[in-house]
Design a protein around this motif. Structure first.
Motif, short mmCIF file in Angstrom:
data_model
loop_
_atom_site.label_atom_id
_atom_site.label_comp_id
_atom_site.label_asym_id
_atom_site.label_seq_id
_atom_site.Cartn_x
_atom_site.Cartn_y
_atom_site.Cartn_z
N LYS A 159 0.78 -1.25 0.22
CA LYS A 159 -0.15 -0.02 0.07
C LYS A 159 0.72 1.19 0.03
N LEU A 160 1.65 1.15 0.56
CA LEU A 160 2.78 2.31 0.59
C LEU A 160 3.42 2.47 -0.65
N GLN A 161 3.95 1.78 -1.55
CA GLN A 161 4.14 1.99 -2.91
C GLN A 161 3.02 2.62 -3.77
N GLU A 162 1.93 1.89 -3.50
CA GLU A 162 0.76 2.37 -4.20
C GLU A 162 0.43 3.89 -3.97
N GLU A 163 0.63 4.48 -2.91
CA GLU A 163 0.27 5.70 -2.43
C GLU A 163 1.19 6.56 -2.91
N ILE A 164 2.62 6.11 -2.92
CA ILE A 164 3.72 7.02 -3.64
C ILE A 164 3.36 7.13 -4.96
N ALA A 165 2.74 6.00 -5.75
CA ALA A 165 2.69 6.22 -7.27
C ALA A 165 1.44 7.11 -7.55
N GLU A 166 0.42 7.27 -6.47
CA GLU A 166 -0.63 8.12 -6.69
C GLU A 166 -0.21 9.42 -6.31
N LEU A 167 0.65 9.53 -5.39
CA LEU A 167 1.08 10.97 -4.99
C LEU A 167 1.94 11.59 -6.28
N VAL A 200 1.37 11.05 -9.47
CA VAL A 200 0.37 11.23 -10.22
C VAL A 200 -0.25 12.61 -10.12
N ALA A 201 -0.52 12.64 -8.89
CA ALA A 201 -1.20 14.04 -8.29
C ALA A 201 -0.34 15.01 -8.64
N TRP A 202 1.09 15.08 -8.34
CA TRP A 202 1.85 16.12 -8.67
C TRP A 202 2.10 16.50 -9.84
N GLN A 203 2.09 15.57 -10.81
CA GLN A 203 2.52 15.64 -12.21
C GLN A 203 0.85 16.45 -12.97
N ASN A 204 -0.18 16.10 -12.24
CA ASN A 204 -1.44 16.84 -12.61
C ASN A 204 -1.43 18.19 -12.14
N ALA A 205 -0.80 18.47 -11.00
CA ALA A 205 -0.68 19.80 -10.45
C ALA A 205 0.02 20.58 -11.22
N ALA A 210 -5.36 21.60 -8.98
CA ALA A 210 -5.39 19.99 -8.53
C ALA A 210 -4.37 19.97 -7.34
N ARG A 211 -4.14 21.16 -6.91
CA ARG A 211 -3.18 21.06 -5.60
C ARG A 211 -3.75 20.43 -4.29
N ASP A 212 -5.16 20.52 -4.54
CA ASP A 212 -5.85 19.74 -3.38
C ASP A 212 -5.50 18.26 -3.58
N GLU A 213 -5.72 17.80 -4.64
CA GLU A 213 -5.29 16.31 -4.87
C GLU A 213 -3.70 15.67 -4.39
N VAL A 214 -2.83 16.75 -4.57
CA VAL A 214 -1.67 16.45 -3.83
C VAL A 214 -1.57 16.41 -2.44
#
Length: 284
Positions: free
Chosen positions: A184-192, A194-199, A205-209
């Motif tokens: 789950k830790l690796q999954e959350e890092i990957a999602e973070l 993606v959120a940073w790239q979107n921002a 999209a900063r709220d997503e980060v």
């Protein structure tokens, strides 16, 4: 001469005297003292973690003074006094420890050869806490009381996350072991990421980060729980380690007549690694 708790109560009353007391103390309220209470509690924790036991009694005294202060305010407003605080505490602890005080009195004792199991003690603790919540009327609301209700919202975020997770775990909502937590830790890092790239493309999209970073930190607390590490304590330990190393860099540059702000990152990183090397040599 050795002062007593009664002397401390008298001192507190004198400090709060509207005519002859301390101007600062007489202006305080329950709310204004809270930041000082939190600070004193953290200083106690810091003293213990640094194993500075020579100064621990002083820090504990500062923390005790907070309790005396609140008690004096309570007495002035006819809410409670220090003796009532002590009475309430002793009564609560007697009730919560039937495995030590089976009859609910200080004099009662358990049979050393027939002590309850850890499982019985944990179940008893939860049952008694639930009874206490019911007595306070917390189960009489329109909505069923949550099992998370008594976890204070004012706790530091890492500490509260740990308590929320532990409470949920007691009721079967938990990972089976530590391995899925690492996943789950690796999954959350990957999602973070993606959120940073979107921002980068959309500032909205900063709220997503922030959300994803919060999720990552929450999983880190979960990991700490499975590894039997206190997350708040672990982070404070890392803070102290970083501070010691940074101060060492400053000292080295100062001795060499160099200015930290004028050094390149590569030069600072080289000194940082040198400091870490010295630490490792001291550990071996």
């Amino acid at each position: 001469m050795s002062y007593s708790i009664d002397d401390l109560k008298t001192l507190m009353a004198r400090l709060r005297d509207p005519d002859t007391g301390c101007p600062w103390d007489t202006k305080q309220t329950f709310r204004t003292i809270v930041p000082h209470t939190l600070e004193e509690a953290h200083e106690v924790a810091d003293t213990i973690e640094r194993e500075d036991y020579a100064h621990l009694k002083e820090e504990l005294g500062d923390l005790l003074f907070q309790v005396i202060f609140y008690s004096q305010l309570g007495r002035e407003q006819d809410l409670f006094d220090f003796d009532a605080v002590v009475h309430t505490l002793v009564r609560k602890l007697l009730r919560r420890h039937p495995h030590v005080f089976p009859e609910g009195t200080l004099e009662s004792r358990v049979d050393p050869d027939n002590r309850p199991t850890d499982e019985w003690i944990a179940a008893s603790w939860e049952r008694i806490k639930a009874e206490e919540r019911a007595e306070k009327g917390e189960t009489e609301s329109a909505q069923p009381a949550s099992r998370l209700d008594d976890i204070p919202a004012s706790l530091p975020a890492l500490t509260r996350a740990d308590k929320l997770q532990r409470r949920a775990s007691r009721h079967g909502f938990d990972w089976p072991d530590v391995e899925p937590v690492f996943d789950k830790l690796q999954e959350e890092i990957a999602e973070l990421k993606v959120a940073w790239q979107n921002a980068q493309q959309d500032p909205a999209a900063r709220d997503e980060v922030e959300d994803e970073l919060g999720d990552l930190m929450f999983v880190c607390v979960n990991l700490a729980r499975f590894l039997k590490v206190n997350p708040e304590q672990a982070l404070r330990r890392t803070n102290r380690k970083f501070e010691a190393r940074f101060r060492a860099i400053e000292d080295i540059l100062r001795e060499q007549g160099r200015d930290l702000d004028e050094e390149s990152l590569e030069a600072l990183d080289e000194i940082w690694n040198r400091v870490k090397g010295v630490e490792r040599s001291h550990e071996t």
